[in-house]
Design an enzyme around this catalytic site. Structure first.
Site, PDB file in Angstrom:
ATOM      1  N   ARG A 167     -21.079 -13.406 -14.559  1.00  8.94           N
ATOM      2  CA  ARG A 167     -21.783 -12.265 -13.973  1.00  8.94           C
ATOM      3  C   ARG A 167     -22.154 -12.497 -12.510  1.00  8.94           C
ATOM      4  NH1 ARG A 167     -23.776  -8.406 -17.527  1.00  8.94           N
ATOM      5  NH2 ARG A 167     -23.410  -8.861 -19.726  1.00  8.94           N
ATOM      6  N   ARG A 192     -20.834   6.607 -12.962  1.00 12.42           N
ATOM      7  CA  ARG A 192     -19.775   5.600 -13.068  1.00 12.42           C
ATOM      8  C   ARG A 192     -18.556   6.106 -12.299  1.00 12.42           C
ATOM      9  NH1 ARG A 192     -18.062   5.031 -18.735  1.00 12.42           N
ATOM     10  NH2 ARG A 192     -20.173   4.271 -19.074  1.00 12.42           N
ATOM     11  N   LYS A 237     -30.259   8.203 -18.840  1.00  8.83           N
ATOM     12  CA  LYS A 237     -30.936   7.471 -19.918  1.00  8.83           C
ATOM     13  C   LYS A 237     -32.341   8.026 -20.096  1.00  8.83           C
ATOM     14  CE  LYS A 237     -30.438   2.979 -19.940  1.00  8.83           C
ATOM     15  NZ  LYS A 237     -30.405   1.579 -19.484  1.00  8.83           N
ATOM     16  N   HIS A 264     -17.085   0.751   1.766  1.00  5.58           N
ATOM     17  CA  HIS A 264     -17.142   1.519   0.524  1.00  5.58           C
ATOM     18  C   HIS A 264     -18.582   1.812   0.093  1.00  5.58           C
ATOM     19  CE1 HIS A 264     -12.976   0.932   0.404  1.00  5.58           C
ATOM     20  NE2 HIS A 264     -12.898  -0.108  -0.385  1.00  5.58           N
ATOM     21  N   LEU A 316       0.830  -1.203   0.000  1.00  4.12           N
ATOM     22  CA  LEU A 316       0.000   0.000   0.000  1.00  4.12           C
ATOM     23  C   LEU A 316       0.865   1.253   0.000  1.00  4.12           C
ATOM     24  CD1 LEU A 316      -2.798   1.345   0.177  1.00  4.12           C
ATOM     25  CD2 LEU A 316      -2.585   1.231   2.670  1.00  4.12           C
ATOM     26  N   LYS A 329     -15.750 -10.475  -6.708  1.00  5.62           N
ATOM     27  CA  LYS A 329     -14.455 -10.681  -7.355  1.00  5.62           C
ATOM     28  C   LYS A 329     -14.598 -11.705  -8.467  1.00  5.62           C
ATOM     29  CE  LYS A 329     -11.379  -9.532  -3.494  1.00  5.62           C
ATOM     30  NZ  LYS A 329     -10.605  -8.546  -4.259  1.00  5.62           N
TER      31      LYS A 329
END
Length: 629
Positions: free
Chosen positions: A606, A469, A479, A334, A110, A430
């Site tokens: 997915r 994003r 959209k 997060h 890190l 992941k």
């Protein structure tokens, strides 16, 4: 000689030409200052462009393009050099004080990959004070020269500023030093203190300790730093990296242990996702745009999705990851932090405490997560294109019988008047098919929509959706539905797009319009004005691209600068941390006590099918399933 004055680098089409009764669209503006430009022709008279777009006086001769080049260089330097002056709350030229930054755990990944490069980037941009020192502290034996060699391998300069890169690196590395010691040794920290004082040279010393070490030695390191290496006449601050415990109990014990030696306002709990550009822009988007604030509630929003995906597995980090799992590693910090920023009420001000107060209110209004609202998964081996990708348990550092989830999806709810009944869906994993992080806001269907039949039975195609994003390729787009050109009535979905990498090419339209004007039948004075404008369009395009299209700073740069400045807005307060763990601790304990077997999904897919059933349970379809990039 021409004088230009305006307020911002944007293209607009509003002002008129007041000379000789002719109209001229104002196609450019520059930072608010006066800039003198010479005309390219000797017989042109001086012209003065005023802020309202009027033109007067005459144009003086110009022998070459040198002046325009100087103008461009001056404006470009002004746009970049002032940025840190506006951000930094300390006096960078203060000769009476210094900042000493100690990276505890300096030999770790890190520190090498993120912390030292972020510090150099801040130095390169002129954001650090004039007097600063960087110390590395770790158990590894190393000299100052060896630290500098190690650090230099990871330093890079901004893409748009490489001219004096080597010189800047050399100056930065000369300010980097190293001291070897144990994390629980007060004597070793006393030795560090002596070295720090040598570099501080009698100035007021402000000290920042970045704990880039495992959480089980946080308290020992803070104890030694506080007693043996804290500042005697300035501030002392400590940055603590996640994870902040494994559950409510361990997190509370960690906070209690730290507060034995330092105060709450000295602790900066870092979540680097809060420093990302698009997360920072989230509150700006909502609170500074009138079109969004009235829509930001259960009346118009059908669901909100927070999606995080990585296209790689643990890859050697299995030992660390297996102790925490994807829920603790990504969702509890997060994604939950982004959710709190998204859903909070308007704060009283932009002060750190006001913002964090509102975030805590959101977290305390949420229902504890239930097991039937959670889906877990773990990736398995998969062969694709002749390449075999390993399973999670194929990692040598992971137990063969591990049930640790590498994927999780969850549905959360906020019990308040604004968000009652709106599902907030999280998904993180992941070894998935793509890498990215985004927020998707799906709006409700138009009641009594006249055009439903044009979309058939797939009403989700008719849903407006705001997408933020976060990474990679940062963008914000909305959209909307529109008619496909043609004689028939066929509807399609289109994006209104703010793509950060392509922020300013719109200025190029000025060139086409100005070129058209230059071919028109007009007099010499008008032609001179157009000639200058054509040159300035190129200058302003460069300026705008330097502002919007330059490399976006890494999140660690923003957070390190905030910690040095004492700005706590993007750091997590202890009561905020308690509220976050209260939501996830019950379901985490239930998963582990009942030994819930995760659903296995192929590496590069997915994710587990169960995530789609969870979304369908609340009449939602994951927004990242469509192909729209």
């Amino acid at each position: 000689m021409a004088t230009l004055s305006s307020s911002h680098c944007t293209a607009s089409y509003s002002s008129t030409f007041n000379g000789r009764g002719q109209h001229l669209t104002k196609l450019f503006s520059v930072p608010k200052r006066s800039v003198h430009v010479k005309s390219p022709r000797s017989f042109y008279q001086n012209v003065v462009f005023s802020q309202d777009g009027s033109v007067s006086s005459t144009i003086a001769p110009i022998e070459n393009d040198t002046t325009l080049k100087k103008l461009q260089d001056g404006l470009l330097s002004a746009t970049s050099s002032n940025e840190c002056e506006n951000l930094v709350g300390f006096d960078s030229n203060d000769n009476n004080s210094t900042v000493s930054i100690t990276v505890v755990g300096a030999s770790g990944d890190l520190a090498k990959k993120k912390i030292f490069p972020a510090l150099f980037a801040l130095y390169y941009e002129g954001c650090l004070p004039e007097h600063f020192t960087v110390f590395g502290y770790a158990r590894s034996k190393m000299t100052d020269a060896e630290l500098r060699t190690m650090v230099s391998r990871t330093l890079t300069c901004r893409i748009d500023k490489r001219e004096n890169c080597d010189e800047k690196m050399e100056k930065f590395l000369k300010r980097c030093f190293y001291h070897s010691g144990q994390y629980d040794s007060e004597q070793n920290f006393s030795e560090l203190d002596k070295k720090l004082k040598e570099q501080e040279a009698g100035r007021v010393s402000n000290r920042l300790f970045y704990l880039s070490i495992p959480p089980n030695i946080f308290i020992d390191a803070v104890k030694c730093a506080s007693s043996s290496a804290s500042s005697a006449n300035g501030w002392t601050r400590v940055i603590v990296e996640k994870p902040f415990g494994r559950d409510s109990e361990s997190s509370a014990a960690l906070t209690k242990g730290l507060k034995q030696y330092i105060e709450e306002d000295q602790i900066f709990r870092i979540d680097h996702y809060l420093g990302k550009e698009l997360v920072e822009n989230l509150s700006v988007l909502r609170f500074s745009n009138l079109i969004f604030e009235p829509l930001w509630s259960r009346q118009y929003i059908r669901n909100v999705q927070f999606i995080f995906s990585e296209d790689f597995g643990t890859e050697g980090r299995g030992g660390y990851f297996d102790n925490y799992g994807i829920i603790r590693d990504i969702m509890q910090n997060h994604l939950l932090q982004i959710l709190a920023l998204f859903a909070m009420e308007t704060p009283v001000s932009l002060d750190a405490e006001d913002i964090r107060n509102e975030k805590v209110k959101v977290l305390r209004s949420m229902k504890p997560l239930q097991l039937n609202d959670v889906v877990t998964g773990q990736y398995k081996s998969h062969t694709k294109g002749g390449v075999t990708y390993p399973a999670y348990i194929d990692d040598k550092t992971v137990p063969k019988d591990s049930l640790t989830p590498t994927f999780a999806a969850a549905a959360l709810f906020i019990d308040n008047a604004r968000w009652d009944g709106v599902p907030f869906l999280m998904k993180a994993g992941k070894a998935l098919h793509t890498k990215g992080a985004e927020i998707r806001v799906q709006f409700r269907h138009v009641p009594g929509n006249l055009y439903n039949r044009n979309f058939g039975t797939d009403l989700d195609r008719a849903t407006n959706e705001l997408v933020i994003r976060v990474q990679p390729d940062e963008a914000i787009y909305l959209k909307i539905n529109n008619k496909v050109p043609g004689l028939g009535m066929r509807l399609d979905s289109s994006n209104l797009n703010l793509h950060y990498a392509a922020r300013c090419p719109r200025l190029q339209c000025c060139s086409s319009f100005m070129s058209m004007l230059s071919r028109a039948s007009i007099d010499g004075q008008m032609r001179a004005i157009i000639h200058i404008a054509l040159h300035l369009n190129g200058v302003l395009t460069s300026i705008c691209q330097s502002i919007y299209s330059k490399e976006i700073p890494d999140a660690y740069e923003r957070l390190l600068l905030d910690a040095i400045e004492g700005e706590r807005r993007l750091f997590i307060r202890s009561d905020e941390l308690d509220a976050a763990w209260a939501l996830f601790t019950p379901v985490l304990k239930e998963l582990e006590q009942k030994k819930i077997i995760p659903e296995y999904y192929p590496y590069g897919s997915r994710g587990p099918v169960g995530a789609h059933y969870l979304a369908a349970k609340y009449n939602v379809r994951w927004g990242d399933l469509s192909i729209e990039r």
